[in-house]
Design an enzyme around this catalytic site. Structure first.
Site, mmCIF file in Angstrom:
data_model
loop_
_atom_site.group_PDB
_atom_site.id
_atom_site.type_symbol
_atom_site.label_atom_id
_atom_site.label_comp_id
_atom_site.label_asym_id
_atom_site.label_seq_id
_atom_site.Cartn_x
_atom_site.Cartn_y
_atom_site.Cartn_z
ATOM 1 N N ASN A 9 -47.745 26.596 -27.136
ATOM 2 C CA ASN A 9 -48.179 27.086 -28.447
ATOM 3 C C ASN A 9 -48.964 28.377 -28.214
ATOM 4 O OD1 ASN A 9 -49.331 27.520 -30.944
ATOM 5 N ND2 ASN A 9 -50.662 25.715 -30.884
ATOM 6 N N LYS A 11 -50.107 30.407 -30.322
ATOM 7 C CA LYS A 11 -51.070 30.708 -31.405
ATOM 8 C C LYS A 11 -50.913 32.162 -31.838
ATOM 9 C CE LYS A 11 -53.844 26.962 -29.675
ATOM 10 N NZ LYS A 11 -55.129 26.303 -29.610
ATOM 11 N N HIS A 98 -51.225 21.306 -36.962
ATOM 12 C CA HIS A 98 -52.161 21.646 -35.885
ATOM 13 C C HIS A 98 -53.587 21.654 -36.443
ATOM 14 C CE1 HIS A 98 -54.260 23.895 -32.787
ATOM 15 N NE2 HIS A 98 -53.276 23.535 -31.975
ATOM 16 N N GLU A 100 -55.962 23.575 -36.077
ATOM 17 C CA GLU A 100 -56.436 24.877 -36.584
ATOM 18 C C GLU A 100 -55.929 25.124 -37.997
ATOM 19 O OE1 GLU A 100 -55.097 27.134 -33.193
ATOM 20 O OE2 GLU A 100 -56.630 26.164 -31.962
ATOM 21 N N GLU A 170 -53.626 15.608 -30.216
ATOM 22 C CA GLU A 170 -54.485 16.692 -29.761
ATOM 23 C C GLU A 170 -55.915 16.444 -30.241
ATOM 24 O OE1 GLU A 170 -52.075 20.468 -28.803
ATOM 25 O OE2 GLU A 170 -52.754 20.584 -30.864
ATOM 26 N N GLY A 176 -58.888 24.148 -26.502
ATOM 27 C CA GLY A 176 -59.496 25.428 -26.155
ATOM 28 C C GLY A 176 -60.905 25.317 -25.609
ATOM 29 N N SER A 216 -56.548 21.526 -23.642
ATOM 30 C CA SER A 216 -57.010 21.962 -22.319
ATOM 31 C C SER A 216 -56.152 21.439 -21.164
ATOM 32 C CB SER A 216 -58.486 21.601 -22.118
ATOM 33 O OG SER A 216 -59.293 22.289 -23.066
HETATM 34 P P1 PGA Z 1 -55.348 24.505 -25.459
HETATM 35 O O1 PGA Z 1 -54.646 24.358 -26.904
HETATM 36 O O2 PGA Z 1 -54.298 24.102 -24.440
HETATM 37 O O3 PGA Z 1 -55.718 25.952 -25.351
HETATM 38 O O4 PGA Z 1 -56.513 23.595 -25.435
HETATM 39 C C1 PGA Z 1 -53.761 23.316 -27.197
HETATM 40 C C2 PGA Z 1 -53.282 23.455 -28.621
HETATM 41 O O5 PGA Z 1 -54.070 23.867 -29.478
HETATM 42 O O6 PGA Z 1 -52.107 23.157 -28.935
#
Ligand code: PGA
Length: 252
Positions: A9, A11, A98, A100, A170, A176, A216
Site C-alpha cells: 500500500n 498510500k 483502511h 486512514e 491492521e 506506521g 509495521s
Molecule cells: P505500515 O502501514 O506498514 O507503514 O505500518 C501498513 C498499512 O497502513 O497498510
C-alpha cells in the site's frame, strides 16, 4: 492451501516517474518472486494505476489495486473515482476501509459496506481492512470493535460474494509506528476473525478466505508473522516503498 498474498500500500507516495522506477526495481526480482500460491498486489495512488497495470501485465502473479473507490459508478461527484474506472485501468483489487480512510475521511461501516458491494459488482476484489485503536485494545473492546467492523460490512454479503473478499487485520496502533503486533497477538485476532466468518457463513468459506496482517511489517519481522497458521500474508505500507525491503518481505 490458501494463497499467500503480499500487498504493498503505497498510500499518497510516488509520482508516476517514481512509481515506474519502483515497479521496474521490483520486476528485476520477479523471477525469484514467482512462487506457486503467491500473489503480489501493488496499490499505488490513482494516477499511477494505468501505468502500473501496463508495466506488470506480463506477470500473472502481480495484481494492481486502488487504495479507495467511490460507491457509485458515475455521475456528478467531483473528485471521486468509481470502481468501473479503476477496473478500466487494468486494476483488479481495491483497498476498502483502511484506518486512514476511517480516521481522516470519516468513512464509517455503512459507507464501506456500499463501497464493497459496488466494487464487487464491477469485478474488483475488495481488500477490506479492520483494526482497533490502542485505546480500544487497552479497554479490552478490541474484539467487539473487530466483530462490529465485520458484521456491519462484509457480513451482509452472500456466500458467493464473501468468498471473493480479502480481509486485512491492521491494528491502528501498529500502522506506521514501527511497533508491530507480536505474532501471538496477530494470530489470536486472525483466528478470531476466521472463527467469526465460519460462524456467519461456513467453515469451508472461512478456511478459504485470505486474512492479511498489516502494521509495521518489515523484513525483520515478516517471517515470524507469516508463519502463523491464520496469517496469509501482509498489507505493507512504509516498507513497500523500498524495493529491497518489499522483495525481502515477499521472500519471507
Ligand atoms: P505500515 O502501514 O506498514 O507503514 O505500518 C501498513 C498499512 O497502513 O497498510
Amino acid at each position: 492451501m490458501r494463497t499467500k498474498i503480499i500487498a504493498g500500500n503505497w498510500k499518497m507516495n510516488k509520482t508516476v516517474q517514481e512509481g515506474i522506477v519502483l515497479i521496474e526495481e521490483i520486476l528485476k526480482s520477479a523471477g525469484k518472486l514467482q512462487h506457486e500460491n503467491l500473489q503480489i498486489i501493488l496499490a499505488p495512488p490513482f494516477p499511477l494505476l494505468g501505468m502500473a497495470s501496463a508495466l506488470t501485465s506480463d506477470y500473472r502473479f502481480i495484481s494492481i489495486s486502488a487504495q479507495n473507490c467511490y460507491y457509485k459508478n458515475n455521475g456528478a461527484f467531483t473528485g471521486e473515482v468509481s470502481p468501473a474506472m479503476i477496473k478500466s485501468t487494468g486494476a483488479n483489487h481495491v483497498i476498502i476501509g483502511h484506518s486512514e480512510r476511517r480516521m481522516y475521511f470519516h468513512e464509517d461501516n455503512s459507507l464501506l459496506s456500499e463501497k464493497i458491494k459496488v466494487a464487487l459488482q464491477n469485478g474488483l476484489t475488495p481488500v477490506y481492512c479492520c483494526g482497533e485503536t490502542l485505546s480500544e485494545r487497552n479497554e479490552a473492546s478490541d474484539y467487539d470493535i473487530i466483530k462490529n467492523q465485520l458484521e456491519e460490512t462484509i457480513f451482509s454479503l452472500d456466500e458467493e460474494e464473501i468468498i471473493k473478499i480479502v480481509i486485512a487485520y491492521e491494528p491502528v496502533w501498529a500502522i506506521g509506528t514501527g511497533v508491530n503486533a507480536t505474532p501471538e497477538q496477530a494470530q489470536e485476532m486472525h483466528r478470531f476473525i476466521r472463527t467469526q466468518v465460519a460462524l456467519k457463513f461456513k467453515d469451508d468459506i472461512a478456511e478459504k478466505i485470505p486474512i492479511l496482517y498489516g502494521g509495521s511489517v518489515k523484513p525483520e519481522n515478516a517471517y515470524s508473522l507469516f508463519s502463523c497458521t491464520d496469517i496469509d500474508g501482509g498489507l505493507i505500507g512504509g516498507a513497500s516503498l523500498n524495493s529491497n525491503d518489499f522483495v525481502a518481505i515477499i521472500n519471507s
